[in-house]
Scaffold this active site. Structure first.
Site, PDB file in Angstrom:
ATOM      1  CB  CYS A   1      43.769  37.448  45.370  1.00 17.86           C
ATOM      2  SG  CYS A   1      44.095  36.998  47.093  1.00 17.86           S
TER       3      CYS A   1
ATOM      4  CG  ASN B   1      47.912  32.973  48.074  1.00 18.11           C
ATOM      5  OD1 ASN B   1      48.204  33.553  49.125  1.00 18.11           O
ATOM      6  ND2 ASN B   1      47.281  33.568  47.092  1.00 18.11           N
TER       7      ASN B   1
ATOM      8  CD  GLU C   1      44.652  40.825  47.840  1.00 21.80           C
ATOM      9  OE1 GLU C   1      43.462  40.556  47.522  1.00 21.80           O
ATOM     10  OE2 GLU C   1      45.553  39.995  47.852  1.00 21.80           O
TER      11      GLU C   1
END
Length: 478
Positions: A282, A149, A245
């Site tokens: 995210c 992303n 993450e």
């Protein structure tokens, strides 16, 4: 496209066609690494570390400054690559490159700022006559696994701090976005990075993951991706240091007491947080918890903004919504949306699919145990609920297995302080959306959102090991 190992372009073990998510066109044939080539890249990095660990900080800093400069000069080319391989709208791609330049500049500064501290040995009995200090040393080979992303900036958040700290790196980019990572090889080579310090090996995560995580020469693993894969990495990593993450379903809480104009301004920001790059971030706004007095008008404001977004070709300047990264992502969201509506949720707008393209969706009344509430959507969808009492809003936000960032809008200082204290997240942003991030701030989560912190200086600290050095005086005196 080939692998980048030890400063050379190396043919992959096999070639895989890379398709444009927007129109399906073949962009390139990418070389995929075998397990043996992954092992070679790790051994190469380990050999390079023997000398690179001694490269002075000012030289590491200079290399990173040059990379930032080279990337800025070629920013249009780099943004074009993102738009093609990730279907990111060109304006968002340009913004990502601008951020990436800043990330490498922060890394260049961090390389010069690694410090230790003195330790007062005589603070304890038997410490007299001893002088000590703590320094920090690079950990060794860093294995970095990155998502699609933000294919330039999230790579920079791993590569930049690793080099700043004096480590060497093996980078495996996401299958959909290898071109962005391989582009970096040219920049680092031109900037004078020694051969073997950065190695880039596109390939399948399922095939290479175990080697990249558990090889005995790997000292540190940094991964951005799904919680399921993150847990597998944690299990395989053993005693290695890891930064994980792992995503979120970020909540935004909106208090009472806002004027119509103020509420519209909040909706402007919330829509950007929810729908920018199709919500494939995210910390995309996914759950909005609004005071009951404002919930209905706010849902209307969000629907208006969603309907105004232009869909289409990522290379067109006005495009805001583009296809999701692949058919699997679209099918998953289509199923989650259908389930939520079947269970009583009201769909105010959007949720229409054309191949991989999903129009932005605004829902109310989504059950808390429905996927659109409790899982990470990673798509252009937002679920709005209401609250009566401020503590109830905190509880709603915390009823999640994730805890990356949370946003709060309130004019009441006591409520803001309560949110800062009570919200279970790695970052609490008051009068801001949870999607806000600067590249030097600490960034990471709690619970299933992961462990460790990014943000260049904090990543550098994680990628170094403290060492105590103590001098004893007077021992040889007669």
């Amino acid at each position: 496209m080939k692998l980048w190992i030890n400063g050379d372009w190396v043919p992959g073990a096999r070639r895989v066609k890379l398709h444009n998510p927007y129109n399906g066109e073949v962009l390139a044939e990418v070389g995929y690494a075998s397990v043996e080539q992954a092992e070679l890249a790790i051994e190469t990095a380990a050999t390079a570390f023997e000398s690179f660990r001694s490269v002075p900080a000012h030289k590491r800093s200079s290399i990173l400054y040059q990379v930032a400069d080279l990337l800025e000069r070629r920013s249009d080319e780099a943004a074009h690559i993102i738009a093609l391989e990730a279907a990111k709208p060109i304006q968002a791609a340009q913004a990502e490159i601008a951020r990436t330049v800043q990330t490498y500049l922060f890394a260049a500064e961090a390389a010069r700022g690694i410090r230790g501290e003195t330790v007062p040995m005589d603070a304890a009995p038997r410490g007299e006559g001893r002088t000590a200090y703590m320094t920090r040393e690079p950990v060794g080979v860093v294995s970095a696994i990155t998502p699609f992303n933000f294919p330039f900036n999230l790579v920079a958040h791993k590569v930049g701090p690793a080099i700043a700290a004096g480590n060497t790196i093996v980078l495996k980019p996401a299958e959909q976005t290898p071109l962005s990572a391989l582009f970096l090889a040219e920049l680092f080579e031109e900037a004078g990075l020694p051969a073997g310090v950065l190695n880039i090996i596109p390939g399948e995560g399922k095939e290479l993951g175990e080697t990249l995580v558990s090889h005995p020469r790997v000292a540190f693993v940094t991964f951005t991706g799904s919680p399921d894969v993150g847990k597998q990495i944690r299990a395989m990593a053993g005693l290695r240091k890891v930064t994980l993450e792992l995503g979120s379903n970020a909540p935004l809480i909106i208090d009472r007491g806002f004027t119509e104009m103020e509420l519209a301004k909040i909706a402007d920001e919330a829509a950007i947080g929810a729908f920018a790059y199709n919500g494939q971030a995210c910390i995309s706004v996914q759950r909005i918890v609004v005071h009951e007095e404002l919930a209905e008008p706010f849902a209307k404001l969000m629907a208006e903004r969603a309907l105004a977004l232009q869909t289409g070709d990522p290379l067109h300047e006005g495009t805001a919504i583009t296809p999701l990264i692949n058919e699997k992502a679209a099918d998953r969201l289509k199923g989650w949306l259908q389930t939520a509506v079947e269970r009583g949720a009201a769909l105010h707008c959007g949720g229409e699919f054309k191949n991989n393209l999903m129009t932005p969706a605004v829902l109310t009344g989504v059950p808390e145990d429905a996927e659109l509430s409790c899982e990470e959507a990673f798509g252009p969808v937002v679920a709005i609920s209401s609250f009566t009492d401020w503590r109830e809003a905190m509880e709603q936000a915390n009823r999640s297995r994730y805890g990356l960032q949370a946003g709060v809008f309130t004019k009441d200082m006591e409520k803001a302080l309560m949110a800062a204290r009570e919200l279970q997240a790695g970052g609490v942003l008051i009068n801001d959306i949870p999607t806000f991030r600067l590249d030097h701030m600490p960034y990471g989560g709690l619970k299933d959102s992961g462990t460790g912190r990014e943000g260049v200086r904090y990543a550098v600290e994680d990628m170094t090991e403290p060492k105590l050095v103590s001098f004893r005086s007077g021992f040889y005196e007669i």
